[in-house]
Design an enzyme around this catalytic site. Structure first.
Site, PDB file in Angstrom:
ATOM      1  N   PRO A  11       0.698  -1.119  -0.180  1.00 61.13           N
ATOM      2  CA  PRO A  11       0.033  -0.092   0.138  1.00 61.13           C
ATOM      3  C   PRO A  11       0.764   1.382   0.034  1.00 61.13           C
ATOM      4  CG  PRO A  11      -0.065  -1.038   2.053  1.00 61.13           C
ATOM      5  CD  PRO A  11       0.471  -1.988   1.291  1.00 61.13           C
ATOM      6  N   ASN A  12       0.215   2.438  -0.784  1.00 63.56           N
ATOM      7  CA  ASN A  12       0.852   3.692  -0.887  1.00 63.56           C
ATOM      8  C   ASN A  12       2.102   3.642  -1.860  1.00 63.56           C
ATOM      9  OD1 ASN A  12      -1.002   5.124   1.089  1.00 63.56           O
ATOM     10  ND2 ASN A  12      -0.168   3.763   2.563  1.00 63.56           N
ATOM     11  N   ARG A  19       5.310  10.874  -2.854  1.00 65.85           N
ATOM     12  CA  ARG A  19       5.075  10.321  -1.320  1.00 65.85           C
ATOM     13  C   ARG A  19       6.413  10.681  -0.356  1.00 65.85           C
ATOM     14  NH1 ARG A  19       4.625   4.550   1.262  1.00 65.85           N
ATOM     15  NH2 ARG A  19       4.136   4.971   3.317  1.00 65.85           N
ATOM     16  N   TYR A  24      11.506   8.343   0.993  1.00 70.25           N
ATOM     17  CA  TYR A  24      11.293   7.291  -0.125  1.00 70.25           C
ATOM     18  C   TYR A  24      11.915   7.587  -1.458  1.00 70.25           C
ATOM     19  CZ  TYR A  24       7.814   5.669   3.452  1.00 70.25           C
ATOM     20  OH  TYR A  24       7.578   5.193   4.743  1.00 70.25           O
ATOM     21  N   ASN A  75       7.784  -5.852  -1.234  1.00 72.98           N
ATOM     22  CA  ASN A  75       7.790  -4.597  -0.344  1.00 72.98           C
ATOM     23  C   ASN A  75       6.334  -4.543   0.272  1.00 72.98           C
ATOM     24  OD1 ASN A  75       7.962  -2.354   1.383  1.00 72.98           O
ATOM     25  ND2 ASN A  75       8.761  -1.117  -0.577  1.00 72.98           N
ATOM     26  N   ALA A  78       3.304  -0.836   4.644  1.00 74.39           N
ATOM     27  CA  ALA A  78       2.797  -1.087   6.007  1.00 74.39           C
ATOM     28  C   ALA A  78       2.394  -2.298   6.831  1.00 74.39           C
ATOM     29  CB  ALA A  78       1.679   0.172   6.401  1.00 74.39           C
ATOM     30  N   HIS A  81       4.303  -4.713   8.971  1.00 72.61           N
ATOM     31  CA  HIS A  81       4.389  -4.556  10.605  1.00 72.61           C
ATOM     32  C   HIS A  81       3.011  -5.082  10.936  1.00 72.61           C
ATOM     33  CE1 HIS A  81       7.453  -1.929   9.280  1.00 72.61           C
ATOM     34  NE2 HIS A  81       6.800  -1.068   8.869  1.00 72.61           N
ATOM     35  N   ASP A  88       1.606 -15.561   6.455  1.00 71.24           N
ATOM     36  CA  ASP A  88       1.025 -16.941   6.263  1.00 71.24           C
ATOM     37  C   ASP A  88       0.858 -17.291   4.822  1.00 71.24           C
ATOM     38  OD1 ASP A  88       0.810 -17.118   9.110  1.00 71.24           O
ATOM     39  OD2 ASP A  88      -1.533 -17.252   9.140  1.00 71.24           O
ATOM     40  N   GLU A  99      12.404  -9.766   1.378  1.00 69.74           N
ATOM     41  CA  GLU A  99      11.656  -8.612   1.878  1.00 69.74           C
ATOM     42  C   GLU A  99      12.723  -7.352   1.549  1.00 69.74           C
ATOM     43  OE1 GLU A  99      10.965  -8.859   6.080  1.00 69.74           O
ATOM     44  OE2 GLU A  99      10.237  -6.675   5.864  1.00 69.74           O
ATOM     45  N   HIS A 101      12.497  -2.875   1.493  1.00 64.39           N
ATOM     46  CA  HIS A 101      12.091  -1.387   2.006  1.00 64.39           C
ATOM     47  C   HIS A 101      13.260  -0.514   1.507  1.00 64.39           C
ATOM     48  CE1 HIS A 101       9.328  -3.455   4.574  1.00 64.39           C
ATOM     49  NE2 HIS A 101      10.306  -4.276   5.096  1.00 64.39           N
ATOM     50  N   LEU A 102      12.509   0.768   0.942  1.00 65.88           N
ATOM     51  CA  LEU A 102      13.364   1.646   0.675  1.00 65.88           C
ATOM     52  C   LEU A 102      14.018   2.357   1.746  1.00 65.88           C
ATOM     53  CD1 LEU A 102      10.347   2.712  -1.498  1.00 65.88           C
ATOM     54  CD2 LEU A 102      12.532   2.483  -2.547  1.00 65.88           C
ATOM     55  N   SER A 103      13.324   2.595   2.734  1.00 71.47           N
ATOM     56  CA  SER A 103      13.811   3.199   3.881  1.00 71.47           C
ATOM     57  C   SER A 103      14.474   2.295   4.875  1.00 71.47           C
ATOM     58  CB  SER A 103      12.659   4.099   4.789  1.00 71.47           C
ATOM     59  OG  SER A 103      11.718   3.324   5.012  1.00 71.47           O
ATOM     60  N   ARG A 108      13.783   3.856  11.993  1.00 72.91           N
ATOM     61  CA  ARG A 108      12.656   4.828  11.974  1.00 72.91           C
ATOM     62  C   ARG A 108      11.950   4.649  13.496  1.00 72.91           C
ATOM     63  NH1 ARG A 108       9.761   4.773   6.493  1.00 72.91           N
ATOM     64  NH2 ARG A 108       8.679   6.444   7.410  1.00 72.91           N
ATOM     65  N   ARG A 112       7.868   0.470  13.205  1.00 73.01           N
ATOM     66  CA  ARG A 112       8.338   0.053  12.163  1.00 73.01           C
ATOM     67  C   ARG A 112       9.666  -1.344  12.298  1.00 73.01           C
ATOM     68  NH1 ARG A 112       5.987   3.380   8.279  1.00 73.01           N
ATOM     69  NH2 ARG A 112       5.734   5.491   8.997  1.00 73.01           N
TER      70      ARG A 112
HETATM   71  C1  DQA Z   1       8.336   0.996   3.656  1.00 75.85           C
HETATM   72  C2  DQA Z   1       8.670   1.219   5.077  1.00 75.85           C
HETATM   73  C3  DQA Z   1       7.179   0.833   5.985  1.00 75.85           C
HETATM   74  O1  DQA Z   1       7.379   1.120   7.130  1.00 75.85           O
HETATM   75  C4  DQA Z   1       6.179   1.667   5.340  1.00 75.85           C
HETATM   76  O2  DQA Z   1       5.023   1.622   5.877  1.00 75.85           O
HETATM   77  C5  DQA Z   1       5.965   1.959   3.838  1.00 75.85           C
HETATM   78  C6  DQA Z   1       7.299   1.739   3.017  1.00 75.85           C
HETATM   79  C7  DQA Z   1       9.692   1.216   2.920  1.00 75.85           C
HETATM   80  O3  DQA Z   1       9.891   0.710   1.700  1.00 75.85           O
HETATM   81  O4  DQA Z   1      10.597   1.998   3.262  1.00 75.85           O
HETATM   82  O5  DQA Z   1       4.904   2.151   3.315  1.00 75.85           O
HETATM   83  O6  DQA Z   1       8.234  -0.462   3.446  1.00 75.85           O
END
Ligand code: DQA
Length: 147
Positions: A11-12, A19, A24, A75, A78, A81, A88, A99, A101-103, A108, A112
């Protein structure tokens, strides 16, 4: 046989580029998918990118991947978490999963720092911006060959 990987964006992530660019980066999701496509051509594999803001659609994509994919690059955004259901689903299909993550989620907010996905992934790459995805695909490709 050419290896195929599902690339799942949670999501997002459709809003990347606009964003919170300080966190990011400026790359859009299309930019990241383009770079992943270029890397797949170099490695000799194929990717199927899917982005969804809905947990159920992400789970359905994971279920479908078992028929034609050799691994999953995810990725979970959110849902990293919160989602026992995504965790599952990954465990259920039994495909190797990386897995990304950008950040750097560990530097953080405390909420997270926990990933429910990490225990069912081969590993986690976090904090390298869009390069996390490229490093993740390289790692998945080399592991999936021997899976
Ligand atoms: C994220 C880190 C997550 O905590 C956050 O909710 C995201 C992006 C990242 O790519 O850094 O939406 O997965």
């Amino acid at each position: 046989m050419i290896m195929k990987f599902l690339v799942l964006h949670g999501p997002n992530l459709n809003l990347l580029g606009m964003r919170e660019p300080g966190i990011y980066g400026n790359q859009t999701l299309a930019d990241i998918n383009f770079l992943l496509d270029e890397l797949s051509a170099e490695l000799g594999c194929e990717i199927t990118p899917v982005q969804s803001n809905s947990e159920g659609e992400l789970i359905d994509a994971i279920h479908s991947s078992v028929h034609d994919c050799h691994g999953i690059l995810i990725n979970p955004a959110a849902y990293t978490h919160t989602s026992i259901a995504i965790r599952d689903a990954i465990a259920a299909v039994g495909l190797p999963c990386v897995e990304v993550h950008l950040s750097n989620i560990h530097s953080r907010e405390p909420f997270r720092h926990t990933s429910l996905i990490a225990p069912v992934a081969i590993g986690q790459i976090s904090g390298f911006g869009h390069e996390s995805y490229l490093l993740g695909l390289r790692a998945l490709f080399s592991r999936a060959k021997n899976f």
